[in-house]
Design a protein around this motif. Sequence first.
Motif, PDB file in Angstrom:
ATOM      1  N   GLU A  32       0.979  -0.883   0.077  1.00  0.00           N
ATOM      2  CA  GLU A  32      -0.267   0.113   0.424  1.00  0.00           C
ATOM      3  C   GLU A  32       0.886   1.183  -0.125  1.00  0.00           C
ATOM      4  OE1 GLU A  32      -2.887  -0.066   2.884  1.00  0.00           O
ATOM      5  OE2 GLU A  32      -4.029   1.270   2.799  1.00  0.00           O
ATOM      6  N   VAL A  33       0.215   2.499  -0.899  1.00  0.00           N
ATOM      7  CA  VAL A  33       1.123   3.537  -0.597  1.00  0.00           C
ATOM      8  C   VAL A  33       0.252   4.551  -0.662  1.00  0.00           C
ATOM      9  CG1 VAL A  33       3.199   2.603  -2.390  1.00  0.00           C
ATOM     10  CG2 VAL A  33       0.723   3.345  -3.314  1.00  0.00           C
ATOM     11  N   PRO A  34       0.192   5.856  -0.161  1.00  0.00           N
ATOM     12  CA  PRO A  34      -0.169   7.026  -0.174  1.00  0.00           C
ATOM     13  C   PRO A  34      -0.938   7.090  -1.550  1.00  0.00           C
ATOM     14  CG  PRO A  34       1.967   7.751   0.446  1.00  0.00           C
ATOM     15  CD  PRO A  34       1.930   5.977  -0.350  1.00  0.00           C
ATOM     16  N   GLY A  35      -2.613   7.324  -1.676  1.00  0.00           N
ATOM     17  CA  GLY A  35      -3.003   7.486  -2.918  1.00  0.00           C
ATOM     18  C   GLY A  35      -2.747   9.282  -3.213  1.00  0.00           C
ATOM     19  N   PRO A  36      -3.421   9.404  -4.114  1.00  0.00           N
ATOM     20  CA  PRO A  36      -3.139  10.779  -4.878  1.00  0.00           C
ATOM     21  C   PRO A  36      -3.706  12.027  -3.936  1.00  0.00           C
ATOM     22  CG  PRO A  36      -4.499   9.511  -6.466  1.00  0.00           C
ATOM     23  CD  PRO A  36      -4.042   8.652  -5.582  1.00  0.00           C
ATOM     24  N   THR A  37      -4.184  13.082  -4.371  1.00  0.00           N
ATOM     25  CA  THR A  37      -4.640  13.907  -2.827  1.00  0.00           C
ATOM     26  C   THR A  37      -5.569  14.534  -3.553  1.00  0.00           C
ATOM     27  OG1 THR A  37      -2.670  15.654  -2.643  1.00  0.00           O
ATOM     28  CG2 THR A  37      -2.909  13.397  -1.096  1.00  0.00           C
ATOM     29  N   ARG A  38      -5.345  15.406  -4.741  1.00  0.00           N
ATOM     30  CA  ARG A  38      -5.532  16.562  -6.091  1.00  0.00           C
ATOM     31  C   ARG A  38      -6.951  15.616  -6.794  1.00  0.00           C
ATOM     32  NH1 ARG A  38      -0.257  19.729  -6.787  1.00  0.00           N
ATOM     33  NH2 ARG A  38      -0.081  20.216  -4.502  1.00  0.00           N
TER      34      ARG A  38
END
Length: 193
Positions: A32-38
Motif C-alpha cells: 500500500e502507498v499513499p493515493g493521489p490527493t488532488r
Amino acid sequence: MSSAPRDVPSRFAAALASLRHPRLRPEVHLVEVPGPTRVAPWTAALEGEVFAGGDEVATGRFVVLHDPAGQDTWQGDFRVVTLVRATLEPEMAADPMLAEVAWTWVTEALAAAEVDVRAVGGTVTRVLSSSFGALDGTPDAVDLEIRASWTPADTALGEHLALWADLMTTAGGLPPLPEGVTALASRRHTVGP
C-alpha cells in the motif's frame, strides 16, 4: 491548527474492504502507498511487482478514486486507474501491432473478470532504448507502459485488483494459469490493516 478526522464514506469503506484479501498469483507482490490527493476526496493506492525466476518482470500501480458527489467524466462516483510497466524483448519494438495487442490484454482481462464497467480508456506507450558511448554494448530494451482506467459498477473492487494483477503478469510474460487452477495467495501482500 488541528482538523477533525473525516468520516469515511460507507461506499469507500466497502471498496477498501474488498481489496484486503486478494487472491493473486504468488509471483505478484503488493504494497500500500499513499493515493493521489488532488484528484478525488477519497483515494487508495497499491504498487505491485511481478517476479519470475527471481527477476522483476513487471511493475504497476492500482489507484481507487472516490468522489461521493460523482464526476461526469467518470460516469459514476468511483474510478479505477491502473498502470503496468514491463520490459519486453527488443524485437517486439518493431511490431506495428504491439500497442493494439497490449490494449487487448486490458480488454480481455476486463472481459475474463466479468466485471461491469463503464468509460474504459487508456494509452499504451512503448519506448525503445539504445545505448551509446560508455554504455555501448548494453542490449537494446523495449519498455511497455499500459495506462488504463474505468468506472466500476459497484464497490466490489477485489475483482478489479485481481484483473490488474493478471494484466501485470501477462505484460511480464508469465503464462496464464490453466483453467480451474487457482494460485495460492502470497503472504507478502500488505493491503490495509
